[in-house]
Structures are given as structure tokens and as C-alpha cells.
Design an enzyme around this catalytic site. Structure first.
Site, PDB file in Angstrom:
ATOM      1  N   HIS A 369       0.824  -1.285  -0.120  1.00 46.52           N
ATOM      2  CA  HIS A 369       0.036  -0.005  -0.125  1.00 46.52           C
ATOM      3  C   HIS A 369       0.803   1.224   0.056  1.00 46.52           C
ATOM      4  O   HIS A 369       0.544   2.330  -0.655  1.00 46.52           O
ATOM      5  CB  HIS A 369      -0.889  -0.137   1.307  1.00 46.52           C
ATOM      6  N   ARG A 476      -8.228   1.854 -11.338  1.00 49.05           N
ATOM      7  CA  ARG A 476      -8.125   0.525 -10.633  1.00 49.05           C
ATOM      8  C   ARG A 476      -8.897   0.767  -9.051  1.00 49.05           C
ATOM      9  O   ARG A 476      -8.199   1.200  -8.328  1.00 49.05           O
ATOM     10  CB  ARG A 476      -6.695   0.143 -10.416  1.00 49.05           C
ATOM     11  N   ARG A 512     -12.578   0.436 -13.538  1.00 51.59           N
ATOM     12  CA  ARG A 512     -12.391  -0.883 -13.554  1.00 51.59           C
ATOM     13  C   ARG A 512     -13.029  -1.373 -12.403  1.00 51.59           C
ATOM     14  O   ARG A 512     -12.677  -1.064 -11.271  1.00 51.59           O
ATOM     15  CB  ARG A 512     -11.152  -1.200 -13.924  1.00 51.59           C
ATOM     16  N   GLU A 611      -7.851  -9.801 -21.043  1.00 48.88           N
ATOM     17  CA  GLU A 611      -6.425 -10.299 -20.251  1.00 48.88           C
ATOM     18  C   GLU A 611      -6.367 -11.942 -20.545  1.00 48.88           C
ATOM     19  O   GLU A 611      -5.346 -12.377 -20.362  1.00 48.88           O
ATOM     20  CB  GLU A 611      -6.775  -9.954 -18.727  1.00 48.88           C
ATOM     21  N   ASN A 634      -0.665  -6.547 -19.161  1.00 48.24           N
ATOM     22  CA  ASN A 634       0.162  -7.215 -17.946  1.00 48.24           C
ATOM     23  C   ASN A 634      -0.321  -8.425 -17.713  1.00 48.24           C
ATOM     24  O   ASN A 634       0.440  -9.440 -17.537  1.00 48.24           O
ATOM     25  CB  ASN A 634      -0.077  -6.302 -16.570  1.00 48.24           C
ATOM     26  N   ASP A 635      -1.580  -8.901 -17.653  1.00 54.22           N
ATOM     27  CA  ASP A 635      -2.218 -10.093 -17.389  1.00 54.22           C
ATOM     28  C   ASP A 635      -1.931 -10.886 -18.594  1.00 54.22           C
ATOM     29  O   ASP A 635      -1.687 -12.206 -18.593  1.00 54.22           O
ATOM     30  CB  ASP A 635      -3.507 -10.274 -16.678  1.00 54.22           C
ATOM     31  N   ARG A 645       3.720 -13.002 -13.943  1.00 52.57           N
ATOM     32  CA  ARG A 645       4.366 -11.689 -13.841  1.00 52.57           C
ATOM     33  C   ARG A 645       5.108 -11.163 -12.729  1.00 52.57           C
ATOM     34  O   ARG A 645       5.715 -10.261 -12.472  1.00 52.57           O
ATOM     35  CB  ARG A 645       3.205 -10.657 -14.058  1.00 52.57           C
ATOM     36  N   CYS A 682      -4.089  -1.318 -22.121  1.00 55.84           N
ATOM     37  CA  CYS A 682      -3.949  -0.438 -20.755  1.00 55.84           C
ATOM     38  C   CYS A 682      -2.919  -1.097 -19.986  1.00 55.84           C
ATOM     39  O   CYS A 682      -2.684  -0.841 -18.870  1.00 55.84           O
ATOM     40  CB  CYS A 682      -5.279  -0.316 -20.185  1.00 55.84           C
TER      41      CYS A 682
HETATM   42  C1  PEP Z   1      -3.375  -5.715 -17.022  1.00 57.58           C
HETATM   43  O1  PEP Z   1      -3.598  -6.637 -16.401  1.00 57.58           O
HETATM   44  O2  PEP Z   1      -2.733  -5.447 -18.054  1.00 57.58           O
HETATM   45  C2  PEP Z   1      -3.937  -4.394 -16.295  1.00 57.58           C
HETATM   46  C3  PEP Z   1      -3.810  -3.269 -16.657  1.00 57.58           C
HETATM   47  O3  PEP Z   1      -4.560  -4.912 -15.023  1.00 57.58           O
HETATM   48  P1  PEP Z   1      -3.639  -4.884 -13.593  1.00 57.58           P
HETATM   49  O4  PEP Z   1      -2.193  -4.535 -14.039  1.00 57.58           O
HETATM   50  O5  PEP Z   1      -4.210  -4.125 -12.520  1.00 57.58           O
HETATM   51  O6  PEP Z   1      -3.762  -6.624 -13.254  1.00 57.58           O
HETATM   52 MG    MG Z   2      -5.038  -7.307 -15.021  1.00 53.79          MG
END
Ligand code: PEP
Ligand code: MG
Length: 759
Positions: A369, A476, A512, A611, A634-635, A645, A682
Site C-alpha cells: 500500500h 483501478r 475498472r 486479459e 500485464n495479465d 508476472r 492499458c
Molecule cells: C493488466 O493486467 O494489464 C492491467 C492493466 O490490470 P492490472 O495490472 O491491474 O492487473
Molecule cells: Mg490485469
């Protein structure tokens, strides 16, 4: 709660007299060991001090050969004494010579001693020596004796650290040697300043009291002040982060009112120790338990207790308990680098206006956090710097390089000069990006690229003005849940969402919905045993299975929109039905709100985050209901490459700039176009100029990213002619087998695309 504690009052009084007396350091320590041996009915009492070469030197003894003083030296991990130094924990042994770690030193004449008890002498969390007692007979020292010896070690710490010379040098290694350490970048940037230790150090001058009654009154006044300061914090406006962080502070407040804690502190004070010493003792206990606790929930609680100890120490030092202003330091004074074992978000917020140059955390937790808040505050932050609190003393100069993940304690002139050069370059770069802020985000051949921000806290909204981003591409919402100890109430959720919408004005915000689970667990959640949390009960799966929690959030979003437009996207949708179900819940919540007299949003847009690769093959089905797709790379990439990741050894193994990943993303974009679904990206990669170039080369015209990426990406795209780059790039993906990254780099080079940070 702690067990009973007792150090004989007489011993405390005598120790105080010895400490206060005017004498040589060696004589003082000799008196101390004689006193301890006498009171504890021990045949031997010895003190070992850590030298600047990390050995343990015998500096005083009662019972062992006097000639061994300053002669006997052991390696830091040698013998029983070394074990204590290494572990930082007490060790009690019935028959020492039979212990496998026992190291026999004939010069000390210790043959006849069997029973052994040793405790570390700790200062600022670092082992600076070891205190031992020994007896001829075989026996096990009881808990009270271990406890007493630990308290004595605490009292001795400063004397041992400052007074006692070792052979051949008396320098504390921390005061001299420059050192370089590595850490994980939690918040990017560069910082230079004087070390400010978050955990206060108790001065030895304040260990004893002449008047335990008066000291007990002082303690109780301090406890009342602490509670009052928490009350004040509760009513203060800290809405910048979570609307109302009441839950965190209320939890502190409850702990601060615990009568057991107060009773235990008072008991210690009544034995003749000062209120500070009592709190310091309590803090050490909490810290040791914290170090041994594996359960995350228990760790959180123990950390809260340690935090309270620190607050109370600050109150006793004359401040209001908040971290800023302790030691009389002025907020906004010379730059400081905050060093903490770990920090809670509320604690970090207290430093908000104090001009911190950087933060260093001992714990590693990129999603912690404090790291989230530090990033939002724009403070360079390194985490996972093991041993930092041992390596640095209050006021030491520290360079934090949170561009490369290093830090230098007590840097030499060369490092300072190199730092200054880097800092100037960074400033120039930032200024150049700043100058681009109001320039159109358009390629040389006139294609508009929408650059948006990824955000999660109200604090992030400042970045919209600073970067000139066109809106929030990803908000987020789970951050509000993660920075709080208990679930945020609906009013807090409405408050935050409203704040974000107000701030954004006419610019779009895509909320989101809760993306919990995986690496983002609620502090109190029962995690269950999942072998692969990233593939587990998370995101939309978790939300649909917990409709109560999910609906409350949807209701809060509808209420926050207050008749204005509302855009909501659902995380990690894997099959179209999940999206339909989530959207239906949103629609029900709108109806529910309207039935109760609230306004429906004037426009509702719903999107799915792509994702999970499977969704790429359901876009046609989705198109009937969804308004847009947001690709969360990212996911997506972790699933695509089957590479976690969170595990650097695999997450950095597969290059996004590779044919499989780019062909897949190309297909996704074309499918979206075929089904008339607007699509954006994103993930973090959108913030890196080279990766962003590939994305726009594939035809993605909306990118959402952390604020730090907007300047460099805008600079890059304004130098691109897509009509020439696009065909060459596609040929590299589809008609060549050469290393793709190199090919893209060379096309960019030939076409003079501005990929580097400068130049
Ligand atoms: C992603 O997974 O690309 C994403 C933007 O969400 P987060 O990083 O919050 O999982
Ligand atoms: Mg994600």
C-alpha cells in the site's frame, strides 16, 4: 499480549548509578558485568562487541580470565555467541560444551561452565554485540531471566555502541564506509538527502527514572495524547487517498486503547525504567514476533502494534505522535530520505508535505500500500533493501537511484558528481516532456493517438493536468480496498468516485470494477490454498461469486455518476457470459437506484478487459453487448507466455516484441474492428516508447499508461510517420525471421523515430 515482565528494581537502580557515574568506558562495563553476575547469581557475565571488521570481541567479563579482554575475538558466526549475533535472538543452553556450535577458547578459562544464556545487544535493529551469563552447574535459565537480560542488553546498547573501543579501531562501520545496495523500484525517480529513520531511537540518557510514580503519570498522559492525536487524524481531511480512511485509523485507535498494553508499559516503568525504555521494550517484542510470524494477517496486526509503539515514542519525545515533526524536524526542511522497515499508507501520508527526496523500504512489496501511495505522490521509492536500517545512521547522506534500482549510503565525491549529472539530465527531460503537454498527440502524418492515464487513487489525478492526458483509461478501484484494513463503506466508495469524476470534468474515466484476488488480496481475506493464484478465484470470477460486495460497488458507481455519463469495465473476462452477467447486475443497480429516486447515468458504457487469451475468440459474441474492449497486457502476456508476472526470472524471459505476441495483438485489433468494438491497450508496456510504437504500428490508437509514460510516448509518436512505419513494421512481423526487436529498432533508427529519452 505480552507475558509478565520483571527486572529487579534494585538492579535497575544500580545500573542507573553505574551508567550515570563518571568513569572510563572499560571500567563502566566492568562494573556492569560484575553487577549483573551478582544479581543473577551467575558465575560469569560477559559482553562481546561487534568490531568494524565484523568480529565479536570480548570487551568486559566477570568470571572469565581478565587477560582475555580485548584479546578474544570470534568470527561473527562462530560459537554460541556468534549464533546469537547471527540470529539476533536469545539462546539458552543447559550444557554449552556439548552444543555442536560451542567454540572452545582456552585463553578465557571457561572449561568448567555448563549453563549458558546469551542475548543480542541491538541498536536500531542491528546486532552490535552479545551479552552472556554462564553458570558452573547445568541448568536452564527461566523466561524471567531471559527477559531481564534482554532488558539489560537494551539499556547497554548505547554504551556499547558509543563508548567502548575495540582493537584496533573504534569506528562504527556505519559512520565511515560508503556502501551501495540494490532494491526493487517501487516508484521511479532520483533522490538525494539525509537519512531519516522512521523508527525513533531512544537515547540512553532516557532509560531510567528516579521517580517511577511521576514516570507512570507521564506515561499515562502520553497514552492519552496518543489517543487524542489519533482522534484528530480521524477527523482530518485525508480524503486525497481514499475518501475517508476511517477504517485504518479506527483499527489503530482500538489497539491504542488496549488496557493490557498500557498495564504492561506501566509495570515496566514501575521497575525503574523510563516510559521510553518501556515502550522501546514493547517495540522490540513486537518486532521479534513480527519477524517470526508467517501469517500475513498476524503480521499486519503486529506491524500496527509496532507502529503504535513508534507513535508513542514520538509523543514522549514531545511531538504529537505523527511521524513528521518528530525530533523537532521541520516539515519541508532540507531534503530527507525516509528509511523504514515498512510503512503503512496512513503513515506515508503524514509525510506528504514534508518534501521527502525518496523513500527506502526494507520490505519488498511492489503492490504494498505504501508503494502505491508513494507512486501517486511521485516520490522515488525503493523496496526490498534488506539490511538498510543496519547500514545507515540518522543523518547519513543517501543517494536513491530509483531509475536503476540502486542506492548509495555515504556516497563519495565521484558518486555525488555522477548523481548530479543524472539529475540534471532527468530535469531537462522532464522539462522537455512538460513542454509537449499541450501539443497534439498526433503522428507526423496526422493520426491522432489518444493517451490516457492508469490511476487508482485521487492523488493520481494531479497527473492529468501535469501530463495533458486525455482522461483515465483505467481506474483501478481495488486500490481503495487495498489501502484500507476493512472494506470501504459505500459512502467512502461514492466519495472517491465522485472526486475522480469531478476532477476529470469532461474527460472520460473508465472505472475498472474490483480486481481482487491473485496478487491483490484484501488484507483480511481468507486466501485459501491456491496453487496458482493468478489463475485462481480472482477478478470478475470473485466479483460474480460475491455479488453483495460487487453490487455495492456498482451501486456506488451509479450514485457517483449522479446523472452524468458512466463508463465501467470488468476485469479478466474469460468468456462472454461473465460479461453479460456483470453487465446485467449493473443494469439492475441502475434500476434499483432510479426506483429510490436517484438519477440514472445519462449514458452508460460497458467494456471488457481482454486479459485471458480465450476472450479474443469471443469478440463477436461480446460485440452485441459490449461498448469497448481494453487489452490488459500485464495479465494477457503472463497467460499468453505462461509466465508469472510476479516472478522476475520468468516474467522477463519472453519479449513482448516477438512475432507470437504481436501477431496475436494484431488479430485482436482486427477482430475488434470487424465487430466494430473500439479497442485500447492499458498494460504497462504502453508506457514504453518502443512497445508503444509497436502498438500504434498494429493500429491501436488509444493507449492508457502510468503518468511517467505519457511524455516519452508522446515524444515518440510525434516523430512517427505511420504511413511509412506501418508497412515496414508489418513486413517485419509477417515476412521475416530475423530478431524482431532488432528489426524494429533499425526501422525506427532509419526513420528517425524518437525512442530514446533524450536527443
Ligand atoms: C493488466 O493486467 O494489464 C492491467 C492493466 O490490470 P492490472 O495490472 O491491474 O492487473
Ligand atoms: Mg490485469
Amino acid at each position: 499480549m505480552p507475558q509478565s515482565f520483571s527486572v529487579p528494581r534494585l538492579l535497575i537502580n544500580r545500573l542507573r548509578d553505574v551508567m550515570a557515574g563518571d568513569m572510563e568506558a572499560d571500567t563502566r562495563l566492568q562494573k556492569v558485568v560484575t553487577l549483573i553476575a551478582g544479581t543473577m547469581v551467575a558465575d560469569v557475565c560477559s559482553i562481546y562487541k561487534r568490531t568494524d571488521t565484523d568480529e565479536l570481541e570480548l570487551v568486559a567479563t566477570e568470571g572469565l580470565a581478565a587477560t582475555a579482554v580485548h584479546q578474544t575475538r570470534m568470527a561473527f558466526d562462530e560459537g554460541l555467541v556468534g549464533q546469537i549475533a547471527l540470529s539476533g535472538e536469545p539462546l539458552s543452553i543447559q550444557d554449552a560444551p556439548r552444543h555442536p556450535a560451542f567454540s572452545y577458547r582456552p585463553e578465557t578459562g571457561e572449561d568448567p561452565y555448563h549453563a549458558f544464556l546469551g542475548v543480542p545487544i541491538l541498536r536500531g535493529g542491528r546486532v552490535i554485540g552479545v551479552l552472556t551469563v554462564q553458570n558452573r552447574t547445568e541448568r536452564l535459565y527461566d523466561e524471567d531471566e531471559v527477559d531481564s537480560l534482554q532488558t539489560i542488553a537494551m539499556v547497554l546498547a548505547e554504551v556499547v555502541a558509543s563508548d567502548v573501543p575495540t582493537q584496533p579501531s573504534s569506528a562504527d562501520p556505519r559512520e565511515s564506509r560508503p556502501i551501495t545496495l540494490r532494491g526493487r523500484i517501487l516508484g521511479e525517480g532520483l533522490g538525494l538527502g539525509a537519512a531519516r529513520l522512521h523508527d525513533p531511537i531512544v537515547s540512553p540518557a532516557r532509560y531510567f527514572t528516579d521517580d517511577p510514580d511521576a514516570e507512570a503519570r507521564r506515561l499515562s498522559t502520553a497514552l492519552r495524547q496518543l489517543q487524542a492525536s489519533l482522534d484528530r487524524m480521524l477527523t482530518n481531511d485525508v480524503s486525497a487517498i481514499f475518501g475517508e480512511p476511517r477504517e485504518v485509523l479506527e483499527a489503530y485507535k482500538m489497539l491504542a486503547s488496549d488496557p493490557m498494553w498500557a498495564a504492561r508499559l506501566e509495570e515496566t516503568v514501575r521497575s525503574g525504567l523510563s516510559a521510553e525504555a518501556a515502550v522501546d521494550r514493547s517495540r522490540r517484542e513486537h518486532r521479534i514476533k513480527l519477524e517470526n510470524a508467517a501469517d500475513p494477517y498476524l503480521r499486519e496486526r503486529l506491524h500496527d502494534l509496532e507502529d503504535l509503539d513508534n507513535r508513542l515514542l514520538r509523543v514522549l519525545a514531545g511531538s504529537d505522535g505523527s511521524a513528521v515533526g518528530a525530533d523537532g524536524a521541520e516539515a519541508g526542511a532540507a531534503s530527507e530520505v525516509l528509511i523504514a522497515r515498512r510503512l503503512g499508507p496512513a503513515e506515508l501520508l503524514e509525510y506528504r508535505n514534508s518534501g521527502l527526496a525518496a523513500i527506502i523500504l526494507e520490505e519488498v512489496a511492489p503492490s504494498s500500500h505504501a508503494a502505491i501511495v508513494a507512486r501517486a505522490l511521485g516520490i522515488p521509492t525503493l523496496g526490498g533493501v534488506a539490511g538498510i536500517s543496519n547500514a545507515v545512521a540518522q543523518g547519513d547522506q543517501v543517494i536513491v537511484d530509483a531509475e536503476q534500482g540502486t542506492l548509495h549510503v555515504r556516497p563519495d565525491q565521484d558518486l555525488l558528481t555522477a548523481y548530479e549529472t543524472r539529475r540534471l539530465m532527468r530535469t531537462e527531460r522532464q522539462a522537455a516532456f512538460q513542454a509537449l503537454k499541450d501539443q497534439p498527440s498526433r503522428t507526423r502524418d496526422g493520426v491522432d493517438i489518444k493517451l490516457m492515464l492508469n490511476a487508482g487513487l485521487a492523488l493520481d489525478m494531479d497527473a492529468m493536468e501535469k501530463t495533458g492526458a486525455e482522461g483515465i483509461g483505467l481506474f483501478r478501484t481495488e486500490f481503495q480496498f487495498l489501502v484500507s484494513d476493512t472494506l470501504p463503506k459505500m459512502e467512502s466508495q461514492i466519495g472517491l468516485y465522485r472526486q475522480i469524476l469531478d476532477y476529470a470534468g469532461n474527460r472520460p474515466v473508465h472505472f475498472r470494477t474490483l480486481d481482487l484476488g491473485g496478487d491483490k488480496m484484501l488484507p483480511n481475506a481468507n486466501k485459501g490454498e491456491e496453487e496458482n493464484p493468478a489463475l485462481g478465484w480472482r477478478s470478475i470470477r470473485f466479483a460474480l461469486d460475491r455479488p453483495g460486495l460487487f453490487r455495492r460497488q456498482l451501486r456506488a458507481l451509479v450514485r457517483a455518476a449522479d446523472g452524468g455519463p458512466l463508463s465501467v469495465m470488468f476485469p479478466m473476462v474469460t468468456k462472454a457470459e461473465e460479461f453479460f452477467e456483470a453487465k446485467a447486475l449493473l443494469m439492475e443497480e441502475i434500476e434499483w437506484s432510479v426506483a429510490r429516486g436517484f438519477q440514472a447515468p445519462c449514458e452508460v458504457r460497458t467494456g471488457a478487459m481482454l486479459e485471458a487469451p480465450a476472450l479474443a475468440f469471443s469478440l463477436g459474441e461480446l460485440a452485441s453487448e459490449a461498448d469497448f474492449i481494453s487489452v490488459g497486457t500485464n495479465d494477457l502476456l503472463q497467460f499468453f507466455f505462461a509466465a508469472d508476472r510476479m516472478v522476475p526470472s520468468v516474467s522477463e524471459r519472453y519479449d513482448f516484441i516477438s512475432r507470437p505476441a504481436l501477431r496475436f495483438l494484431d488479430m485482436v485489433r482486427q477482430e475488434c474492428e470487424r465487430h466494430q468494438l473500439p479497442v485500447s491497450v492499458c498494460g504497462e508496456i504502453a508506457s514504453h516508447p518502443l512497445e508503444a510504437l509497436c502498438l500504434i504500428g498494429l493500429g491501436y490508437h488509444t493507449l492508457s499508461m502510468p503518468a511517467s509514460g505519457v511524455g516519452p510516448v508522446k515524444r515518440m509518436l510525434r516523430s512517427v510517420d505511420l504511413s511509412t512505419f506501418g508497412p515496414e513494421f508489418r513486413a517485419a512481423i509477417y515476412d521475416s525471421n530475423a530478431d524482431l526487436r532488432n528489426e524494429v529498432l533499425s526501422i525506427a533508427d532509419i526513420q528517425k523515430i524518437a525512442l530514446k529519452d533524450h536527443g
